[in-house]
Design an enzyme around this catalytic site. Structure first.
Site, PDB file in Angstrom:
ATOM      1  N   SER A   1       0.794  -1.238   0.000  1.00 59.46           N
ATOM      2  CA  SER A   1       0.000   0.000   0.000  1.00 59.46           C
ATOM      3  C   SER A   1       0.821   1.281   0.000  1.00 59.46           C
ATOM      4  O   SER A   1       0.243   2.370  -0.079  1.00 59.46           O
ATOM      5  CB  SER A   1      -0.955   0.007   1.197  1.00 59.46           C
ATOM      6  OG  SER A   1      -2.029  -0.872   0.980  1.00 59.46           O
TER       7      SER A   1
ATOM      8  N   LYS B   1       0.067   3.779  -2.686  1.00 60.37           N
ATOM      9  CA  LYS B   1      -0.939   4.829  -2.577  1.00 60.37           C
ATOM     10  C   LYS B   1      -0.334   6.227  -2.446  1.00 60.37           C
ATOM     11  O   LYS B   1      -1.051   7.225  -2.585  1.00 60.37           O
ATOM     12  CB  LYS B   1      -1.875   4.513  -1.408  1.00 60.37           C
ATOM     13  CG  LYS B   1      -2.734   3.288  -1.706  1.00 60.37           C
ATOM     14  CD  LYS B   1      -3.367   2.680  -0.470  1.00 60.37           C
ATOM     15  CE  LYS B   1      -4.132   1.408  -0.854  1.00 60.37           C
ATOM     16  NZ  LYS B   1      -4.482   0.584   0.306  1.00 60.37           N
TER      17      LYS B   1
ATOM     18  N   SER C   1      -6.102   3.259   4.403  1.00 62.08           N
ATOM     19  CA  SER C   1      -5.457   2.474   3.349  1.00 62.08           C
ATOM     20  C   SER C   1      -6.488   1.680   2.563  1.00 62.08           C
ATOM     21  O   SER C   1      -6.311   0.499   2.256  1.00 62.08           O
ATOM     22  CB  SER C   1      -4.396   1.526   3.930  1.00 62.08           C
ATOM     23  OG  SER C   1      -3.448   1.168   2.951  1.00 62.08           O
TER      24      SER C   1
ATOM     25  N   LYS D   1       3.435   6.506   4.974  1.00 66.59           N
ATOM     26  CA  LYS D   1       2.449   5.543   4.475  1.00 66.59           C
ATOM     27  C   LYS D   1       2.937   4.130   4.741  1.00 66.59           C
ATOM     28  O   LYS D   1       4.096   3.797   4.458  1.00 66.59           O
ATOM     29  CB  LYS D   1       2.216   5.723   2.965  1.00 66.59           C
ATOM     30  CG  LYS D   1       1.120   4.803   2.427  1.00 66.59           C
ATOM     31  CD  LYS D   1      -0.243   5.203   2.958  1.00 66.59           C
ATOM     32  CE  LYS D   1      -1.310   4.132   2.684  1.00 66.59           C
ATOM     33  NZ  LYS D   1      -1.249   2.997   3.650  1.00 66.59           N
TER      34      LYS D   1
END
Length: 333
Positions: free
Chosen positions: A110, A113, A167, A283
């Site tokens: 993720s 992202k 997320s 992140k």
């Protein structure tokens, strides 16, 4: 115990930058690509003399980047065996103070992202109302989602908080379809943008990082992508937010709301902050193939920016344990 560093050197490869860019389905094109025709990379004694007035503007692609040889930092200060790849980058000093396998192919999970959010902020408007599709909500039962439903109408700004804090894989696809018309076209834009950043060891096939053998990056490329995202004030606000409540409408017009908490344990207070380091955001990412990943933005004791990246830690506790080791020992240069 006093920390000691040792270097393992390898033959450095030449960074090639692909700059042949094309639009996606909605004619979205990459903004401000590197102009190789008017750069130090393309400069010769002849054309500098012919363009005397502009020679000071000639610049190298990597003028503002941390660049290093393909080497390994072997440190007594870092539990290196529990992490596959990691790096610490000091943008102000243009220095990489720690590196392990930073050019090796890794699955980003993720942390993908970061790019999705960057493109949404570049090509969308925060007040845009997005209608969530059936495809966006068609997620596996164990997928990280914002629990959106087909037909929901939600602002792009709210989707971005769901993307970064929760997320949400459903939010990622809803964003991709809004920006580019389809997930596939958005992936094309992601790859064009990555190449324009010099991230030539990266290939994306989706906006959320769900595992695919053809979806990969490396620590150094993620540093390049994250650096560009950090130039956007709205992105900075996203990654440093601890919790957020979104208000939106369902397909039948009824009002709905959801609250999301940041998965970054430094931000949500579940992980101890490193001494003399201020964590500003980042992140997370996790899949079976990618392991536990974290891309982090912080300040050292001198209030200088630090980007630190850990890919494929063998567990969540070791992810933060090793990140603390990196920040405590390598964030000050």
């Amino acid at each position: 115990m006093r920390c000691t560093n040792r270097k393992k050197y390898f033959v450095a490869g030449i960074l090639s930058v692909a700059l042949l860019l094309s639009g996606c389905a909605k004619q979205v094109t990459v903004e401000k690509p590197y102009d190789i025709s008017h750069s130090a990379t393309n400069a010769t004694p002849t054309n500098i003399l012919e363009d005397e007035d502009n020679k000071d503007s000639l610049r190298f692609f990597a003028d503002d980047l941390c660049v290093a040889k393909n080497e390994q930092t072997v440190s007594d200060c870092v539990t290196e065996s529990v992490v596959e790849a990691m790096g610490v980058f000091l943008p102000d000093q243009k220095e990489i103070t720690y590196q392990k396998n930073i050019y090796e192919k890794m699955y980003p999970a993720s942390t993908t992202k970061v790019m999705t959010a960057y493109l949404a902020l570049q090509y969308g408007k925060l007040d845009d109302v997005v209608t969530v599709s059936e495809h966006a909500v068609d997620q596996a039962s164990d997928s990280s989602v914002c629990n959106l439903r087909a037909g929901d109408q939600i602002k792009l700004s709210d989707l971005l908080y769901g993307l970064i804090l929760r997320s949400g894989n459903d939010a990622a696809i809803a964003i991709a379809e809004h920006i580019s018309g389809s997930e596939e076209s958005f992936a094309t834009l992601m790859n064009e943008t990555a190449r324009s950043f010099g991230a030539t060891n990266t290939h994306f096939v989706n906006p959320n990082g769900l595992h695919n053998e053809a979806h990969y990056t490396c620590v150094y490329d993620m540093y390049l992508i994250f650096s560009h995202a950090l130039e956007l004030d709205d992105f900075l606000q996203l990654i440093q937010t601890r919790s957020y409540t979104a208000y939106y409408s369902s397909a039948d017009g009824s009002e709905k709301s959801q609250s999301w908490t940041n998965t970054n344990k430094y931000i949500n207070g579940d992980a101890t902050l490193p001494d003399e380091v201020t964590v500003l955001g980042g992140k997370t990412g996790t899949t079976n193939a990618a392991g536990y990943c974290l891309v982090l933005y912080s300040q050292n004791k001198k209030k200088q920016p630090v980007i630190s990246i850990v890919f494929k830690a063998d567990g969540r506790s070791n992810l933060y344990y090793v990140m603390n080791q990196l920040l405590n020992n390598y964030s000050n240069g």
